[in-house]
Write a protein that holds these residues in place. Structure first.
Motif, PDB file in Angstrom:
ATOM      1  N   LYS A  68      51.825  31.287 -26.637  1.00 27.97           N
ATOM      2  CA  LYS A  68      51.483  32.309 -27.629  1.00 27.97           C
ATOM      3  C   LYS A  68      52.358  33.551 -27.477  1.00 27.97           C
ATOM      4  CE  LYS A  68      46.806  30.744 -28.562  1.00 27.97           C
ATOM      5  NZ  LYS A  68      45.384  31.112 -28.704  1.00 27.97           N
ATOM      6  N   VAL A  69      53.652  33.327 -27.541  1.00 29.79           N
ATOM      7  CA  VAL A  69      54.622  34.414 -27.560  1.00 29.79           C
ATOM      8  C   VAL A  69      54.975  34.670 -29.018  1.00 29.79           C
ATOM      9  CG1 VAL A  69      56.912  35.155 -26.836  1.00 29.79           C
ATOM     10  CG2 VAL A  69      55.505  33.794 -25.288  1.00 29.79           C
ATOM     11  N   TYR A  70      54.755  35.894 -29.497  1.00 27.61           N
ATOM     12  CA  TYR A  70      54.966  36.198 -30.911  1.00 27.61           C
ATOM     13  C   TYR A  70      56.292  36.924 -31.160  1.00 27.61           C
ATOM     14  CZ  TYR A  70      50.091  34.881 -31.497  1.00 27.61           C
ATOM     15  OH  TYR A  70      48.911  34.184 -31.510  1.00 27.61           O
TER      16      TYR A  70
ATOM     17  N   VAL B 113      56.267  28.765 -27.705  1.00 32.72           N
ATOM     18  CA  VAL B 113      55.905  28.269 -26.377  1.00 32.72           C
ATOM     19  C   VAL B 113      57.187  28.192 -25.554  1.00 32.72           C
ATOM     20  CG1 VAL B 113      54.881  26.393 -25.044  1.00 32.72           C
ATOM     21  CG2 VAL B 113      53.977  26.954 -27.312  1.00 32.72           C
ATOM     22  N   ILE B 114      57.166  28.777 -24.342  1.00 31.47           N
ATOM     23  CA  ILE B 114      58.328  28.814 -23.463  1.00 31.47           C
ATOM     24  C   ILE B 114      58.113  27.804 -22.340  1.00 31.47           C
ATOM     25  CG2 ILE B 114      59.894  30.293 -22.172  1.00 31.47           C
ATOM     26  CD1 ILE B 114      59.422  31.143 -25.094  1.00 31.47           C
TER      27      ILE B 114
ATOM     28  N   ILE C 221      59.963  26.547 -28.174  1.00 30.05           N
ATOM     29  CA  ILE C 221      59.399  25.717 -29.239  1.00 30.05           C
ATOM     30  C   ILE C 221      58.532  26.599 -30.136  1.00 30.05           C
ATOM     31  CG2 ILE C 221      57.827  23.817 -29.767  1.00 30.05           C
ATOM     32  CD1 ILE C 221      58.606  22.537 -27.131  1.00 30.05           C
ATOM     33  N   ALA C 222      58.704  26.472 -31.451  1.00 31.89           N
ATOM     34  CA  ALA C 222      57.815  27.139 -32.409  1.00 31.89           C
ATOM     35  C   ALA C 222      56.607  26.238 -32.662  1.00 31.89           C
ATOM     36  CB  ALA C 222      58.545  27.434 -33.711  1.00 31.89           C
ATOM     37  N   HIS C 223      55.417  26.843 -32.735  1.00 27.56           N
ATOM     38  CA  HIS C 223      54.183  26.066 -32.877  1.00 27.56           C
ATOM     39  C   HIS C 223      53.291  26.708 -33.947  1.00 27.56           C
ATOM     40  CE1 HIS C 223      50.757  23.577 -31.602  1.00 27.56           C
ATOM     41  NE2 HIS C 223      50.030  24.669 -31.791  1.00 27.56           N
ATOM     42  N   ASN C 224      52.706  25.868 -34.803  1.00 26.29           N
ATOM     43  CA  ASN C 224      51.695  26.330 -35.756  1.00 26.29           C
ATOM     44  C   ASN C 224      50.553  25.325 -35.808  1.00 26.29           C
ATOM     45  OD1 ASN C 224      52.648  24.202 -37.278  1.00 26.29           O
ATOM     46  ND2 ASN C 224      53.593  25.455 -38.866  1.00 26.29           N
ATOM     47  N   ASP C 225      49.671  25.463 -36.799  1.00 25.00           N
ATOM     48  CA  ASP C 225      48.498  24.587 -36.873  1.00 25.00           C
ATOM     49  C   ASP C 225      48.868  23.133 -37.148  1.00 25.00           C
ATOM     50  OD1 ASP C 225      46.919  26.795 -36.439  1.00 25.00           O
ATOM     51  OD2 ASP C 225      46.578  27.180 -38.571  1.00 25.00           O
ATOM     52  N   ILE C 226      50.058  22.899 -37.697  1.00 21.76           N
ATOM     53  CA  ILE C 226      50.479  21.523 -37.986  1.00 21.76           C
ATOM     54  C   ILE C 226      51.029  20.849 -36.740  1.00 21.76           C
ATOM     55  CG2 ILE C 226      51.920  20.099 -39.471  1.00 21.76           C
ATOM     56  CD1 ILE C 226      49.717  21.617 -40.920  1.00 21.76           C
ATOM     57  N   GLY C 227      51.793  21.578 -35.930  1.00 21.23           N
ATOM     58  CA  GLY C 227      52.375  20.991 -34.720  1.00 21.23           C
ATOM     59  C   GLY C 227      53.539  21.811 -34.197  1.00 21.23           C
TER      60      GLY C 227
END
Length: 384
Positions: free
Chosen positions: A208-210, A191-192, A230-236
């Motif tokens: 959703k930048v991969y 996320v930017i 920021i890196a984001h996944n299903d946990i947070g």
């Protein structure tokens, strides 16, 4: 017969043949047997086996019981327990070895082993517990193994080495090194965010930048901005990676000169004229007749209605309306007296113009008149 741990003999059965299968024995228990003959005179001396017999089940290689829903892939959240339960069969009961990434496990896990099942337990998982777990069963008649892929999900680790540069005016391109968890987790992304130095509020620039690069657009000239990844996944979310210094968006110093032509007011006045004149009409007696025409003129023309040479503009028998250059005349319940020539005169200070039409009112049984009217209308290409 008698078991090894007792001295008392128990009677199995009485048979007349020379063979018998003894059932109900305890597995891995040693038993002694003897045989005596019996007739009417009494019981003979027993014949006893010199060595005892060890009761064993039929031999079978190890086999996993997949009806117990043994999973091949597991995802657990960091800090929660990892529990793998495996059921199996085999004779003799197989030995059980648990491995992680091909190496026997030892240390943090708790392993319980029974004759036909085993359980592997880690009470509080860490990220490094992710890996390939294998349970290996073996006995004298074979070997079997089963793999379980385990992933321990945790908050993603942040990306590193954020760099900024400008390729297109009023935009900023960002590059960074991937978080190790992005490649391992297919749903993880970046996320930017951006923040104007004049405010403390962060705004989302992209979701959703991969990839590990992104160009931020829509920046205002003359402003200074900070950027965050920021890196984001299903946990947070991971910890943020912020730009060290603000980035200044330069203003375009080039001056623009516009040449504006001198405005000359145009005279839009013109004499009135018809764009759609009146048309001839033939109506049956008792029916309404509607006549209409369209015209242009500036200033707006004055409209006058005539029947023959008589001004009928203010006549209450007729309904008249003139709006937006369209003039409509309605003659309700026509009679034979309404037959005749009708005209509309439009005029303003620059000129005038007039158009005419003929109204014919006929009876239902007036066939000769109807035929003549029809021929006349066909010639004028207007049919009512």
């Amino acid at each position: 017969m008698r078991a090894e741990d007792t001295k008392e003999w128990s009677k199995c059965t009485k048979i007349s043949g020379t063979s018998y299968t003894v059932g109900g024995l305890q597995e891995r228990q040693k038993y002694f047997f003897r045989i005596r003959t019996v007739n009417e005179a009494g019981v003979g001396e027993p014949i006893e086996l010199k060595e005892g017999v060890l009761a064993m089940p039929p031999p079978a290689p190890p086999k996993f019981d997949l009806t117990a829903r043994l999973k091949s892939h597991m995802v657990v959240r960091a800090g929660t327990a990892l529990c793998i339960h495996a059921s199996f069969t085999g004779s003799p009961p197989p030995t059980v070895v648990w491995q992680k990434d091909g190496i026997p496990t030892r240390g943090r896990e708790s392993i319980t082993k029974h004759k036909n099942h085993s359980q592997f337990l880690i009470h509080s998982t860490k990220r490094f517990d992710t890996g390939l777990y294998r349970i290996v069963l073996s006995n004298d008649y074979g070997e079997a193994s089963y793999d379980i892929h385990v992933r321990v999900a945790d908050f993603p680790r942040p990306p590193i080495n954020l760099n900024l540069y400008e390729e297109v005016p009023n935009t900023v391109s960002l590059t960074w090194d991937h978080s190790p968890d992005i490649k391992e987790d297919g749903s993880a992304h970046y996320v930017i965010l951006k923040r104007d130095t004049s405010t403390a509020t962060w705004f989302t620039a992209a979701e959703k930048v991969y990839s590990n690069n992104y160009t931020v657009t829509g920046l205002l000239p003359g402003r200074k901005y900070f950027f965050r990844v920021i890196a984001h996944n299903d946990i947070g979310d991971s910890d943020p990676l912020d730009s060290r210094d603000s980035w200044h968006i330069n203003k375009d110093k080039e001056l623009f000169h516009a040449r504006i032509k001198e405005y000359h007011e145009r005279d839009w006045r013109h004499a009135p004229y018809f764009i759609t004149p009146l048309k001839n009409h033939a109506v049956r007696r008792g029916h309404d007749c509607t006549m209409s025409c369209a015209f242009l003129g500036n200033p707006r023309p004055v409209v006058t209605l005539y029947k023959g040479n008589v001004n009928i503009t203010a006549n209450s028998k007729f309904w008249y309306n003139s709006t937006s250059g369209v003039c409509t005349l309605v003659i309700p319940a026509c009679t034979t007296k309404d037959s005749g020539d009708y005209s509309i005169l439009i005029e303003n200070e620059l000129g005038q113009e007039k158009c005419n039409c003929t109204l014919t009112v006929y009876d239902k049984d007036d066939k000769s008149l109807l035929d003549s009217v029809t021929d006349s209308l066909q010639k004028s290409k207007h049919i009512m």
